[in-house]
Design a protein around this motif. Structure first.
Motif, PDB file in Angstrom:
ATOM      1  N   ALA A  72     -46.835 -30.726  14.851  1.00 28.74           N
ATOM      2  CA  ALA A  72     -47.237 -31.458  13.639  1.00 28.74           C
ATOM      3  C   ALA A  72     -46.048 -32.208  13.048  1.00 28.74           C
ATOM      4  O   ALA A  72     -46.178 -33.352  12.612  1.00 28.74           O
ATOM      5  CB  ALA A  72     -47.828 -30.496  12.615  1.00 28.74           C
ATOM      6  N   ALA A  73     -44.882 -31.578  13.049  1.00 27.33           N
ATOM      7  CA  ALA A  73     -43.684 -32.228  12.500  1.00 27.33           C
ATOM      8  C   ALA A  73     -43.304 -33.451  13.337  1.00 27.33           C
ATOM      9  O   ALA A  73     -42.945 -34.501  12.786  1.00 27.33           O
ATOM     10  CB  ALA A  73     -42.520 -31.233  12.447  1.00 27.33           C
ATOM     11  N   ILE A  74     -43.399 -33.333  14.645  1.00 31.31           N
ATOM     12  CA  ILE A  74     -43.081 -34.472  15.524  1.00 31.31           C
ATOM     13  C   ILE A  74     -44.100 -35.587  15.332  1.00 31.31           C
ATOM     14  O   ILE A  74     -43.738 -36.759  15.188  1.00 31.31           O
ATOM     15  CB  ILE A  74     -43.047 -34.012  17.003  1.00 31.31           C
ATOM     16  N   PRO A  79     -38.221 -35.495   9.515  1.00 29.91           N
ATOM     17  CA  PRO A  79     -36.797 -35.558   9.876  1.00 29.91           C
ATOM     18  C   PRO A  79     -36.456 -34.525  10.952  1.00 29.91           C
ATOM     19  O   PRO A  79     -37.120 -33.483  11.075  1.00 29.91           O
ATOM     20  CB  PRO A  79     -36.079 -35.242   8.562  1.00 29.91           C
ATOM     21  N   ASP A  80     -35.403 -34.813  11.710  1.00 26.84           N
ATOM     22  CA  ASP A  80     -34.992 -33.943  12.823  1.00 26.84           C
ATOM     23  C   ASP A  80     -34.798 -32.491  12.396  1.00 26.84           C
ATOM     24  O   ASP A  80     -35.150 -31.572  13.129  1.00 26.84           O
ATOM     25  CB  ASP A  80     -33.703 -34.457  13.475  1.00 26.84           C
ATOM     26  N   ASP A  81     -34.234 -32.253  11.195  1.00 27.60           N
ATOM     27  CA  ASP A  81     -33.997 -30.878  10.770  1.00 27.60           C
ATOM     28  C   ASP A  81     -35.316 -30.123  10.565  1.00 27.60           C
ATOM     29  O   ASP A  81     -35.411 -28.933  10.845  1.00 27.60           O
ATOM     30  CB  ASP A  81     -33.112 -30.811   9.525  1.00 27.60           C
ATOM     31  N   VAL A  82     -36.356 -30.815  10.114  1.00 29.69           N
ATOM     32  CA  VAL A  82     -37.667 -30.189   9.940  1.00 29.69           C
ATOM     33  C   VAL A  82     -38.256 -29.854  11.308  1.00 29.69           C
ATOM     34  O   VAL A  82     -38.790 -28.756  11.515  1.00 29.69           O
ATOM     35  CB  VAL A  82     -38.617 -31.101   9.130  1.00 29.69           C
ATOM     36  N   VAL A  83     -38.140 -30.782  12.250  1.00 29.19           N
ATOM     37  CA  VAL A  83     -38.647 -30.557  13.610  1.00 29.19           C
ATOM     38  C   VAL A  83     -37.930 -29.361  14.237  1.00 29.19           C
ATOM     39  O   VAL A  83     -38.560 -28.511  14.869  1.00 29.19           O
ATOM     40  CB  VAL A  83     -38.486 -31.820  14.480  1.00 29.19           C
ATOM     41  N   ARG A  84     -36.626 -29.261  14.051  1.00 31.40           N
ATOM     42  CA  ARG A  84     -35.846 -28.155  14.621  1.00 31.40           C
ATOM     43  C   ARG A  84     -36.216 -26.807  13.993  1.00 31.40           C
ATOM     44  O   ARG A  84     -36.276 -25.794  14.671  1.00 31.40           O
ATOM     45  CB  ARG A  84     -34.345 -28.392  14.423  1.00 31.40           C
ATOM     46  N   ARG A  85     -36.446 -26.802  12.678  1.00 29.63           N
ATOM     47  CA  ARG A  85     -36.750 -25.549  11.968  1.00 29.63           C
ATOM     48  C   ARG A  85     -38.186 -25.073  12.177  1.00 29.63           C
ATOM     49  O   ARG A  85     -38.481 -23.881  12.079  1.00 29.63           O
ATOM     50  CB  ARG A  85     -36.522 -25.719  10.461  1.00 29.63           C
TER      51      ARG A  85
END
Length: 190
Positions: A72-74, A79-85
């Motif tokens: 969903a984040a992708i 932002p990349d930090d949200v995708v990573r977390r």
């Protein structure tokens, strides 16, 4: 002056309710989990529609939920930090109960009322968990509204997530709740 009434255990539980975000194993299981779910089934529910469902993630299910959150984040260009977390977010507790408003067509009970019923279920489960010695935190955020995430959870277009209840054993003693707020500040009399 009227004599002060000592609060019952139930009232004391309500007046000392706190969210706990530092959660670990064990999560409620078996009869304890059934009691928590029974509390959810006792919330106000006009016409007894039971307009909710509960998706429970634990163990490997937490990883599956994390993968859904990451997709969903992708898909929404977070932002990349949200995708990573995102994949680790469900692992903040040993159990996540996704509470979904699942409205039933009805001439008397509007969808909003049914969504409120589902929201009450989250609160009832959190209170029951606390009464049973567990901790919990009702999380929301953009994931609740993401239709792609809803589809990945096999929810219909009419269904709406109303909360992610993270549940487990508190990892630290919670400080006493803040001093009572003056309720009069929020009251308007007609």
């Amino acid at each position: 002056m009227a004599e002060a009434i000592k609060p019952s255990a139930a009232l004391a539980l309500l007046l000392h309710r706190q969210s706990c975000g530092a959660l670990a194993e064990p999560a409620p299981r078996d009869e304890t989990l059934r009691l928590i779910m029974q509390a959810a089934l006792r919330v106000p529910d006009h016409q007894h529609l039971r307009p909710y469902k509960f998706i429970i993630a634990e163990r490997d299910g937490l990883d599956r939920l994390g993968a859904i959150m990451q997709r969903a984040a992708i898909a929404t260009d977070k932002p990349d930090d949200v995708v990573r977390r995102a994949p680790g977010m469900p692992r903040r507790a040993p159990m996540v109960i996704i509470v979904v408003a699942s409205p039933k067509p009805h001439d008397v009970v509007p969808v909003f009322d049914q969504q409120l019923t589902a929201g009450c279920a989250v609160m009832a489960m959190q209170m029951a968990a606390q009464a049973l010695g567990f901790g919990g935190i009702w999380r929301s955020g953009w994931f609740m509204y993401d239709r792609g995430l809803h589809r990945d959870l096999n929810l219909s277009d009419e269904e709406q997530i109303v909360g992610f209840l993270y549940v487990g054993t508190p990892q630290r003693e919670l400080p006493p709740p803040p001093v009572a707020v003056d309720a009069e500040r929020y009251m308007v009399w007609l």
